[in-house]
Design a protein around this motif. Structure first.
Motif, PDB file in Angstrom:
ATOM      1  N   ILE A 139      22.840  43.007  49.941  1.00 42.87           N
ATOM      2  CA  ILE A 139      24.086  42.287  49.675  1.00 42.87           C
ATOM      3  C   ILE A 139      24.479  42.517  48.227  1.00 42.87           C
ATOM      4  N   ARG A 140      25.693  42.947  48.026  1.00 43.72           N
ATOM      5  CA  ARG A 140      26.145  43.244  46.674  1.00 43.72           C
ATOM      6  C   ARG A 140      27.341  42.345  46.311  1.00 43.72           C
ATOM      7  N   PRO A 141      27.076  41.178  45.715  1.00 38.82           N
ATOM      8  CA  PRO A 141      28.170  40.373  45.176  1.00 38.82           C
ATOM      9  C   PRO A 141      28.524  40.945  43.796  1.00 38.82           C
ATOM     10  N   PHE A 142      29.792  41.031  43.469  1.00 41.14           N
ATOM     11  CA  PHE A 142      30.147  41.525  42.130  1.00 41.14           C
ATOM     12  C   PHE A 142      31.475  40.941  41.679  1.00 41.14           C
ATOM     13  N   MET A 143      31.696  40.994  40.371  1.00 42.70           N
ATOM     14  CA  MET A 143      32.941  40.477  39.809  1.00 42.70           C
ATOM     15  C   MET A 143      33.512  41.499  38.839  1.00 42.70           C
ATOM     16  N   ILE A 144      34.810  41.731  38.952  1.00 39.34           N
ATOM     17  CA  ILE A 144      35.463  42.673  38.035  1.00 39.34           C
ATOM     18  C   ILE A 144      36.695  42.023  37.413  1.00 39.34           C
ATOM     19  N   ALA A 145      36.977  42.463  36.186  1.00 37.82           N
ATOM     20  CA  ALA A 145      38.184  42.012  35.501  1.00 37.82           C
ATOM     21  C   ALA A 145      39.360  42.794  36.050  1.00 37.82           C
ATOM     22  N   THR A 146      40.460  42.094  36.369  1.00 36.99           N
ATOM     23  CA  THR A 146      41.552  42.794  37.058  1.00 36.99           C
ATOM     24  C   THR A 146      42.866  42.802  36.288  1.00 36.99           C
ATOM     25  N   ASP A 147      42.867  42.357  35.031  1.00 36.74           N
ATOM     26  CA  ASP A 147      44.132  42.448  34.285  1.00 36.74           C
ATOM     27  C   ASP A 147      44.561  43.902  34.191  1.00 36.74           C
ATOM     28  N   GLU A 148      45.866  44.093  34.267  1.00 39.01           N
ATOM     29  CA  GLU A 148      46.410  45.444  34.099  1.00 39.01           C
ATOM     30  C   GLU A 148      46.828  45.508  32.639  1.00 39.01           C
ATOM     31  N   ALA A 149      45.888  45.856  31.764  1.00 40.20           N
ATOM     32  CA  ALA A 149      46.177  45.761  30.330  1.00 40.20           C
ATOM     33  C   ALA A 149      45.166  46.572  29.544  1.00 40.20           C
ATOM     34  N   ILE A 150      45.640  47.290  28.563  1.00 37.68           N
ATOM     35  CA  ILE A 150      44.773  48.177  27.790  1.00 37.68           C
ATOM     36  C   ILE A 150      44.276  47.514  26.497  1.00 37.68           C
ATOM     37  N   GLY A 151      44.876  46.409  26.094  1.00 37.69           N
ATOM     38  CA  GLY A 151      44.404  45.703  24.894  1.00 37.69           C
ATOM     39  C   GLY A 151      42.979  45.202  25.114  1.00 37.69           C
ATOM     40  N   VAL A 152      42.153  45.250  24.046  1.00 34.66           N
ATOM     41  CA  VAL A 152      40.762  44.810  24.217  1.00 34.66           C
ATOM     42  C   VAL A 152      40.688  43.293  24.095  1.00 34.66           C
ATOM     43  N   LYS A 153      40.574  42.633  25.228  1.00 39.27           N
ATOM     44  CA  LYS A 153      40.397  41.175  25.275  1.00 39.27           C
ATOM     45  C   LYS A 153      39.835  40.801  26.639  1.00 39.27           C
ATOM     46  N   ALA A 154      39.243  39.606  26.711  1.00 35.59           N
ATOM     47  CA  ALA A 154      38.745  39.167  28.024  1.00 35.59           C
ATOM     48  C   ALA A 154      39.938  39.048  28.969  1.00 35.59           C
ATOM     49  N   SER A 155      39.749  39.544  30.173  1.00 31.93           N
ATOM     50  CA  SER A 155      40.823  39.528  31.170  1.00 31.93           C
ATOM     51  C   SER A 155      41.189  38.087  31.530  1.00 31.93           C
ATOM     52  N   ASP A 156      42.414  37.888  31.992  1.00 37.19           N
ATOM     53  CA  ASP A 156      42.819  36.556  32.480  1.00 37.19           C
ATOM     54  C   ASP A 156      42.633  36.459  33.988  1.00 37.19           C
ATOM     55  N   THR A 157      42.425  37.588  34.647  1.00 40.49           N
ATOM     56  CA  THR A 157      42.288  37.571  36.108  1.00 40.49           C
ATOM     57  C   THR A 157      41.041  38.359  36.518  1.00 40.49           C
ATOM     58  N   TYR A 158      40.444  37.923  37.645  1.00 44.04           N
ATOM     59  CA  TYR A 158      39.194  38.548  38.121  1.00 44.04           C
ATOM     60  C   TYR A 158      39.167  38.540  39.634  1.00 44.04           C
ATOM     61  N   LYS A 159      38.338  39.412  40.180  1.00 42.25           N
ATOM     62  CA  LYS A 159      38.058  39.354  41.617  1.00 42.25           C
ATOM     63  C   LYS A 159      36.550  39.234  41.785  1.00 42.25           C
ATOM     64  N   PHE A 160      36.144  38.323  42.671  1.00 42.28           N
ATOM     65  CA  PHE A 160      34.742  38.216  43.067  1.00 42.28           C
ATOM     66  C   PHE A 160      34.667  38.729  44.503  1.00 42.28           C
ATOM     67  N   ILE A 161      33.810  39.701  44.717  1.00 43.74           N
ATOM     68  CA  ILE A 161      33.770  40.394  46.014  1.00 43.74           C
ATOM     69  C   ILE A 161      32.320  40.449  46.516  1.00 43.74           C
ATOM     70  N   ILE A 162      32.148  40.354  47.818  1.00 44.93           N
ATOM     71  CA  ILE A 162      30.804  40.602  48.384  1.00 44.93           C
ATOM     72  C   ILE A 162      30.937  41.691  49.445  1.00 44.93           C
ATOM     73  N   ILE A 163      30.143  42.748  49.280  1.00 42.05           N
ATOM     74  CA  ILE A 163      30.053  43.791  50.304  1.00 42.05           C
ATOM     75  C   ILE A 163      28.576  43.902  50.701  1.00 42.05           C
ATOM     76  N   THR A 164      28.302  44.461  51.844  1.00 41.86           N
ATOM     77  CA  THR A 164      26.902  44.558  52.271  1.00 41.86           C
ATOM     78  C   THR A 164      26.631  45.925  52.909  1.00 41.86           C
ATOM     79  N   CYS A 165      25.375  46.341  52.879  1.00 42.54           N
ATOM     80  CA  CYS A 165      25.005  47.614  53.501  1.00 42.54           C
ATOM     81  C   CYS A 165      23.565  47.559  54.013  1.00 42.54           C
ATOM     82  N   PRO A 166      23.327  48.089  55.210  1.00 47.41           N
ATOM     83  CA  PRO A 166      21.951  48.111  55.714  1.00 47.41           C
ATOM     84  C   PRO A 166      21.084  48.977  54.797  1.00 47.41           C
TER      85      PRO A 166
END
Ligand code: COI
Length: 355
Positions: A139-166
């Motif tokens: 099971i691979r839970p992960f979180m990525i920053a999703t702001d569409e922005a090139i400035g170096v700062k913590a993103s304001d938006t994120y996605k938390f996703i879970i994918i799985t593989c045998p």
């Protein structure tokens, strides 16, 4: 978010599971039917949704791609002989994801999103959980920053996703590792204790060099003196010296592995002496010279127990006793499998059943 909001579920039209022998697929390449996705925006997490596993459209300015605000976890589900699905210590992975999140200036995921999404996903995709002795659903839970922005700062938006593989065995054979004294994995005050993507990216070049010399993995050493061992590849590292289980203590350069902690708890329960402390390279090779280095192995979610048969150091290979002579690591491997597969009492309350 409110915990009463239901998870939206969009099921796949036709399961793909029949296209594979789930007990026999390469690690991390075949994904189950569904995935769970939750979004963080406007300063809060919103209830997630389950949908068919799919590619998602992505901005090329996605901040995770440029500045590495990306963290993940690795955990496993097991099928019991009666077909129930056992999750192994999922709350520990949940807590560790949030430790990584804080360090990477990302928002912590609420427990009801992590555990609720996981449970619903596993309920839908339980046919993907292998039932072989060494198989599991990774099971691979992960979180990525999703702001569409090139400035170096913590993103304001994120996605938390879970994918799985045998998944079957991560390493099909015992491994040969090389002590790395040029490059390092982590530094005090850094991010070595997190599962941020960058920790893995930075390891690839030294690992490639070691592989060119015939080793599967490196043993990482401390950044300041290169005289203490830390981890091996993507795993925590353990030794049995003179019947004592010895492992580097967790710190800000070492991941607090869930398998690491499970092995330590079981060993202590069996009355074995366990030392969590700094472990020097010198101590390892002195023990080898004196015939006291009985076992070396890596421990991690993907690999569980990876027996080390050879350690390379400064151009010389040191051979360790054959696996058949090892008393501890094969026994612990079996004990962990029995707990995960629900064949013995879950004394430590490690199993959470998919409900
Ligand atoms: C795990 O054991 O889950 C890991 O983190 C290793 C992984 C990068 C395959």
């Amino acid at each position: 978010m409110t915990s009463t909001e239901p998870i939206k579920i969009q099921k796949i039209a036709k399961s793909r599971v029949g296209e594979y022998d789930v007990n026999n697929v390469p690690f991390g390449k075949v994904f189950s039917d569904h995935m769970f996705v939750a979004e963080y925006k406007d300063g809060k997490w919103h209830q997630g949704a389950i949908m068919p596993y799919q590619d998602v459209p992505m901005s090329l300015a996605l901040s995770a791609l440029h500045y590495g605000q990306a963290i993940f976890e690795g955990m496993k589900a097991y099928k019991t002989s009666s077909g129930e699905i056992n999750l192994f210590r999922p709350l520990d992975n949940f807590k560790r994801l949030n430790i990584s999140a804080v360090r990477m200036a990302m928002p912590e995921v609420p427990e009801e999103i992590f555990m609720g999404g996981l449970n619903e996903l596993l309920k839908l995709d339980k046919a993907w959980v292998p039932d072989s002795e060494t198989g599991s659903l990774y099971i691979r839970p992960f979180m990525i920053a999703t702001d569409e922005a090139i400035g170096v700062k913590a993103s304001d938006t994120y996605k938390f996703i879970i994918i799985t593989c045998p998944a079957g065995k991560y390493y099909s054979e015992p491994i040969k590792v090389m002590v790395e004294t040029n490059y390092f994995r982590a530094v005090e005050g850094g991010v070595g204790f997190t599962k941020c993507a960058g920790n893995y990216g930075r390891s690839l070049f030294p690992t490639k060099l070691a592989q060119q010399k015939g080793y599967q993995q490196v043993i990482w050493t401390d950044a300041k003196t290169h005289s203490y061992v830390e981890e091996s590849g993507t795993m925590n590292l353990m030794f049995v010296i003179d019947n004592i289980l010895i492992t580097p203590a967790t710190s800000d350069t070492i991941l607090a592995g869930v398998t690491r902690d499970s092995v330590i708890q079981l060993a202590r329960d069996w009355g074995m002496m366990v030392e969590e402390r700094k472990v020097s390279i010198k101590e390892i090779f002195d023990a080898h010279k004196n015939g006291k280095l009985q076992e070396a192995f890596g421990v991690g979610t993907a690999a569980t127990i990876a027996h080390i048969v050879t350690i390379g150091f400064e151009g010389k290979d040191y051979e360790l006793p054959p696996i058949e002579q090892r008393k501890f690591s094969p026994k612990i491997d079996q004990a962990l499998r029995d707990i995960r597969k629900g064949r013995v009492e879950d004394k430590f309350r490690w199993i959470i059943k998919v409900a």
